[in-house]
Each structure stands twice: as structure tokens, then as C-alpha cells.
Motif scaffolding. Sequence first.
Motif, PDB file in Angstrom:
ATOM      1  N   THR A 192      -9.194  -7.787 -12.909  1.00 28.10           N
ATOM      2  CA  THR A 192     -10.386  -8.605 -13.125  1.00 28.10           C
ATOM      3  C   THR A 192     -10.822  -9.231 -11.804  1.00 28.10           C
ATOM      4  OG1 THR A 192      -9.105 -10.587 -13.593  1.00 28.10           O
ATOM      5  CG2 THR A 192      -9.643  -9.156 -15.475  1.00 28.10           C
ATOM      6  N   TYR A 193     -11.985  -9.865 -11.851  1.00 31.40           N
ATOM      7  CA  TYR A 193     -12.524 -10.518 -10.656  1.00 31.40           C
ATOM      8  C   TYR A 193     -11.560 -11.572 -10.119  1.00 31.40           C
ATOM      9  CZ  TYR A 193     -15.824 -12.884  -7.587  1.00 31.40           C
ATOM     10  OH  TYR A 193     -16.439 -13.444  -6.492  1.00 31.40           O
ATOM     11  N   ALA A 194     -10.926 -12.322 -11.014  1.00 30.12           N
ATOM     12  CA  ALA A 194      -9.997 -13.377 -10.589  1.00 30.12           C
ATOM     13  C   ALA A 194      -8.778 -12.820  -9.870  1.00 30.12           C
ATOM     14  CB  ALA A 194      -9.559 -14.203 -11.798  1.00 30.12           C
ATOM     15  N   MET A 195      -8.445 -11.551 -10.082  1.00 30.58           N
ATOM     16  CA  MET A 195      -7.262 -10.921  -9.488  1.00 30.58           C
ATOM     17  C   MET A 195      -7.558 -10.219  -8.170  1.00 30.58           C
ATOM     18  SD  MET A 195      -5.883  -9.165 -13.029  1.00 30.58           S
ATOM     19  CE  MET A 195      -4.573  -8.224 -12.254  1.00 30.58           C
ATOM     20  N   ARG A 196      -8.811 -10.161  -7.757  1.00 33.02           N
ATOM     21  CA  ARG A 196      -9.232  -9.269  -6.671  1.00 33.02           C
ATOM     22  C   ARG A 196      -8.506  -9.494  -5.348  1.00 33.02           C
ATOM     23  NH1 ARG A 196     -12.313 -13.501  -6.961  1.00 33.02           N
ATOM     24  NH2 ARG A 196     -13.352 -14.396  -5.130  1.00 33.02           N
ATOM     25  N   ASP A 197      -8.374 -10.747  -4.906  1.00 35.73           N
ATOM     26  CA  ASP A 197      -7.767 -11.000  -3.595  1.00 35.73           C
ATOM     27  C   ASP A 197      -6.292 -10.621  -3.578  1.00 35.73           C
ATOM     28  OD1 ASP A 197     -10.171 -11.892  -2.503  1.00 35.73           O
ATOM     29  OD2 ASP A 197      -9.779 -13.980  -3.061  1.00 35.73           O
ATOM     30  N   ARG A 198      -5.571 -10.985  -4.629  1.00 33.47           N
ATOM     31  CA  ARG A 198      -4.139 -10.651  -4.685  1.00 33.47           C
ATOM     32  C   ARG A 198      -3.930  -9.153  -4.899  1.00 33.47           C
ATOM     33  NH1 ARG A 198      -1.457 -14.427  -8.831  1.00 33.47           N
ATOM     34  NH2 ARG A 198      -3.488 -14.355  -9.795  1.00 33.47           N
ATOM     35  N   MET A 199      -4.862  -8.509  -5.622  1.00 35.63           N
ATOM     36  CA  MET A 199      -4.789  -7.050  -5.776  1.00 35.63           C
ATOM     37  C   MET A 199      -4.931  -6.385  -4.414  1.00 35.63           C
ATOM     38  SD  MET A 199      -7.030  -4.174  -5.769  1.00 35.63           S
ATOM     39  CE  MET A 199      -8.631  -4.908  -6.070  1.00 35.63           C
ATOM     40  N   ASN A 200      -5.875  -6.874  -3.587  1.00 41.39           N
ATOM     41  CA  ASN A 200      -6.028  -6.332  -2.240  1.00 41.39           C
ATOM     42  C   ASN A 200      -4.764  -6.553  -1.411  1.00 41.39           C
ATOM     43  OD1 ASN A 200      -8.583  -5.098  -2.214  1.00 41.39           O
ATOM     44  ND2 ASN A 200      -9.620  -7.060  -1.990  1.00 41.39           N
ATOM     45  N   GLN A 201      -4.120  -7.712  -1.579  1.00 44.85           N
ATOM     46  CA  GLN A 201      -2.860  -7.989  -0.874  1.00 44.85           C
ATOM     47  C   GLN A 201      -1.791  -6.978  -1.268  1.00 44.85           C
ATOM     48  OE1 GLN A 201      -2.186 -10.323   1.490  1.00 44.85           O
ATOM     49  NE2 GLN A 201      -0.107  -9.546   1.652  1.00 44.85           N
ATOM     50  N   ALA A 202      -1.752  -6.630  -2.550  1.00 51.69           N
ATOM     51  CA  ALA A 202      -0.753  -5.662  -3.032  1.00 51.69           C
ATOM     52  C   ALA A 202      -0.999  -4.262  -2.496  1.00 51.69           C
ATOM     53  CB  ALA A 202      -0.729  -5.644  -4.561  1.00 51.69           C
ATOM     54  N   SER A 203      -2.210  -3.988  -2.004  1.00 48.71           N
ATOM     55  CA  SER A 203      -2.529  -2.639  -1.499  1.00 48.71           C
ATOM     56  C   SER A 203      -2.059  -2.417  -0.067  1.00 48.71           C
ATOM     57  CB  SER A 203      -4.032  -2.377  -1.592  1.00 48.71           C
ATOM     58  OG  SER A 203      -4.728  -3.153  -0.633  1.00 48.71           O
ATOM     59  N   ALA A 204      -1.543  -3.458   0.586  1.00 50.61           N
ATOM     60  CA  ALA A 204      -1.062  -3.313   1.967  1.00 50.61           C
ATOM     61  C   ALA A 204       0.092  -2.309   2.020  1.00 50.61           C
ATOM     62  CB  ALA A 204      -0.605  -4.668   2.504  1.00 50.61           C
ATOM     63  N   GLU A 205       0.286  -1.688   3.162  1.00 47.03           N
ATOM     64  CA  GLU A 205       1.347  -0.687   3.319  1.00 47.03           C
ATOM     65  C   GLU A 205       2.676  -1.361   3.645  1.00 47.03           C
ATOM     66  OE1 GLU A 205       0.457   2.652   5.794  1.00 47.03           O
ATOM     67  OE2 GLU A 205      -1.582   2.818   5.042  1.00 47.03           O
ATOM     68  N   LEU A 259      16.290   3.532  -9.029  1.00 53.29           N
ATOM     69  CA  LEU A 259      17.306   2.496  -8.849  1.00 53.29           C
ATOM     70  C   LEU A 259      16.856   1.139  -9.378  1.00 53.29           C
ATOM     71  CD1 LEU A 259      18.501   3.405  -5.230  1.00 53.29           C
ATOM     72  CD2 LEU A 259      19.638   3.927  -7.412  1.00 53.29           C
ATOM     73  N   GLY A 260      15.635   1.085  -9.922  1.00 49.11           N
ATOM     74  CA  GLY A 260      15.149  -0.152 -10.514  1.00 49.11           C
ATOM     75  C   GLY A 260      14.328  -1.045  -9.617  1.00 49.11           C
ATOM     76  N   THR A 261      13.953  -0.573  -8.416  1.00 53.44           N
ATOM     77  CA  THR A 261      13.140  -1.378  -7.498  1.00 53.44           C
ATOM     78  C   THR A 261      11.690  -1.377  -7.970  1.00 53.44           C
ATOM     79  OG1 THR A 261      14.576  -0.758  -5.668  1.00 53.44           O
ATOM     80  CG2 THR A 261      12.434  -1.694  -5.103  1.00 53.44           C
ATOM     81  N   PRO A 262      11.072  -2.567  -8.172  1.00 54.52           N
ATOM     82  CA  PRO A 262       9.703  -2.616  -8.683  1.00 54.52           C
ATOM     83  C   PRO A 262       8.665  -2.332  -7.605  1.00 54.52           C
ATOM     84  CG  PRO A 262      10.546  -4.834  -8.368  1.00 54.52           C
ATOM     85  CD  PRO A 262      11.683  -3.894  -8.048  1.00 54.52           C
ATOM     86  N   ASN A 263       7.520  -1.810  -8.035  1.00 52.21           N
ATOM     87  CA  ASN A 263       6.402  -1.507  -7.145  1.00 52.21           C
ATOM     88  C   ASN A 263       5.113  -1.804  -7.890  1.00 52.21           C
ATOM     89  OD1 ASN A 263       4.297   0.784  -6.145  1.00 52.21           O
ATOM     90  ND2 ASN A 263       5.579   0.104  -4.468  1.00 52.21           N
ATOM     91  N   LEU A 264       4.096  -2.224  -7.161  1.00 49.58           N
ATOM     92  CA  LEU A 264       2.790  -2.536  -7.751  1.00 49.58           C
ATOM     93  C   LEU A 264       1.708  -2.111  -6.771  1.00 49.58           C
ATOM     94  CD1 LEU A 264       1.324  -3.983 -10.136  1.00 49.58           C
ATOM     95  CD2 LEU A 264       1.523  -6.100  -8.800  1.00 49.58           C
ATOM     96  N   ALA A 265       0.762  -1.263  -7.205  1.00 45.16           N
ATOM     97  CA  ALA A 265      -0.257  -0.752  -6.288  1.00 45.16           C
ATOM     98  C   ALA A 265      -1.551  -0.425  -7.027  1.00 45.16           C
ATOM     99  CB  ALA A 265       0.254   0.498  -5.573  1.00 45.16           C
ATOM    100  N   PRO A 266      -2.706  -0.716  -6.401  1.00 46.35           N
ATOM    101  CA  PRO A 266      -3.990  -0.377  -7.016  1.00 46.35           C
ATOM    102  C   PRO A 266      -4.453   1.025  -6.639  1.00 46.35           C
ATOM    103  CG  PRO A 266      -4.352  -1.748  -5.090  1.00 46.35           C
ATOM    104  CD  PRO A 266      -2.866  -1.554  -5.203  1.00 46.35           C
ATOM    105  N   PHE A 267      -5.132   1.675  -7.597  1.00 46.64           N
ATOM    106  CA  PHE A 267      -5.703   3.006  -7.383  1.00 46.64           C
ATOM    107  C   PHE A 267      -7.092   3.045  -8.000  1.00 46.64           C
ATOM    108  CE2 PHE A 267      -1.176   3.679  -7.190  1.00 46.64           C
ATOM    109  CZ  PHE A 267      -1.032   4.532  -6.113  1.00 46.64           C
ATOM    110  N   SER A 268      -8.088   3.423  -7.206  1.00 46.62           N
ATOM    111  CA  SER A 268      -9.436   3.539  -7.765  1.00 46.62           C
ATOM    112  C   SER A 268      -9.776   4.983  -8.129  1.00 46.62           C
ATOM    113  CB  SER A 268     -10.478   2.971  -6.804  1.00 46.62           C
ATOM    114  OG  SER A 268     -10.520   3.725  -5.614  1.00 46.62           O
ATOM    115  N   PHE A 269      -8.872   5.907  -7.893  1.00 45.92           N
ATOM    116  CA  PHE A 269      -9.037   7.263  -8.420  1.00 45.92           C
ATOM    117  C   PHE A 269      -8.336   7.244  -9.775  1.00 45.92           C
ATOM    118  CE2 PHE A 269      -9.445   9.677  -4.100  1.00 45.92           C
ATOM    119  CZ  PHE A 269     -10.589   8.963  -3.832  1.00 45.92           C
ATOM    120  N   PHE A 270      -9.100   6.871 -10.806  1.00 45.47           N
ATOM    121  CA  PHE A 270      -8.542   6.531 -12.118  1.00 45.47           C
ATOM    122  C   PHE A 270      -9.579   6.820 -13.200  1.00 45.47           C
ATOM    123  CE2 PHE A 270      -8.293   2.569 -14.969  1.00 45.47           C
ATOM    124  CZ  PHE A 270      -7.481   3.176 -15.903  1.00 45.47           C
ATOM    125  N   MET A 271      -9.134   7.417 -14.297  1.00 50.99           N
ATOM    126  CA  MET A 271     -10.059   7.661 -15.405  1.00 50.99           C
ATOM    127  C   MET A 271      -9.316   7.834 -16.717  1.00 50.99           C
ATOM    128  SD  MET A 271     -11.153  11.679 -15.022  1.00 50.99           S
ATOM    129  CE  MET A 271     -11.719  11.801 -16.712  1.00 50.99           C
TER     130      MET A 271
END
Length: 197
Positions: free
Chosen positions: A91-104, A39-51
Motif C-alpha cells: 500500500t501507499y503507507a508501505m512504499r518507503d520501507r518497501m523500497n528499503q527492502a529492495s536494496a541489494e 535453512l530457515g533464513t527469512p527474505n523479503l523483496a518486492p517484484f513489479s513483474f507480477f500478475m
Amino acid sequence: MIKTVSIETSTITPQEAYRILLACVSPRPIAFVSTVSGLGTPNLAPFSFFMAGGSNPPSVMIAPTIDRLGRKKDTQRNIEETGEYVINVVTYAMRDRMNQASAEYPYGISEWEEAGFTRTPSSIIRPARVSESPLSMECLLYKIVTHGEGPSSANYVIGEVVCFHIAEELLTDGKIDPTKVDYIGRMSGDWLSLIHI
């Protein structure tokens, strides 16, 4: 000879296996995945199981696991609905906001706004890429391979990269200079690793 403790996986819980696995496979790069729902709803999430996979064609893999309630993560649901996603390097500069995006957040709540990231249109696919990321890959779903059942079981999402986006400031003589990227990696527990040469 190194003295070891041997643990057969049949004798431990999935949570215990998870903690040991993360300590064994470390540090891991972080895929910051942007998707949209059908339906076009955006989502953003980090994953460390990645290669990375092969390069002919270029391919990458993320592995969103089934959550503790037995549900697919929003990222996987969106990829199944649209067949499209962007992997953005963190990147290192993105780390805190990336962690914020990982919230449920509840399904349909945009991590973009909650974590304060900026959308930039992709060239080929619908999901936006993260403006703050110096390296992004537009991906089309190739296949999802499931392994196991229930909470913590794996879903290997294999994608073909159809477009790379590279910040000009990272280039030296037309090639990406890894010393300019400021990569971070995920370790076990709450630890991140800053990767320097």
C-alpha cells in the motif's frame, strides 16, 4: 494516425529493452514476496513483474530476472529450495520501507529487520506474511519457466494460492472494497502510481 518510432529488439541492448518494456507495461502491481531459505533464513523483496493467473485453482506469477552478475535472486533460490512463498500487497503507507527492502543486501541478511516490517505466521506454509499488508496470499510453487540466458533473462515463477488473508477493514458486505486498499503500482524509472477510483 499516430506517428511512431519503431525499434526492433535485435538492435538494442537488454538494458534499453528493459526501460522501454517498463514504460509499455505500466503501472504494474507490486508483489512483496516473503520467503525462507532451506535453512530457515527469512527474505523479503518486492517484484513489479507480477500478475494473476487463473482461479481454478487460483494462481499468480512473479518473474524474478537473473541479476547483472548472472545470479538468481534470493527470492527465487528460496522458492526453489522450499516450494513456498507469500505474496503481500503493498500500500501507499508501505512504499518507503518497501523500497528499503529492495536494496541489494548480502545473501542471508534479513530485509525484514532492515526495512522494519513485522512478521505474522502464515496458516499453511513456513514463510511469514507481512503484518502491515492488508492482503496476503500463501503460495505453493507450481512451476518455474525460464526464458533466455544470462543477466536480465526471465524466470516465470508460477504459484498456486492456498490461503488468502484479508484485512477485515477492507470488507464491505463481505467483499473486498478496492477503494479501501490504497494500492500503489510501479511505473518506469523511479515512479510509483497511487491508484484511486
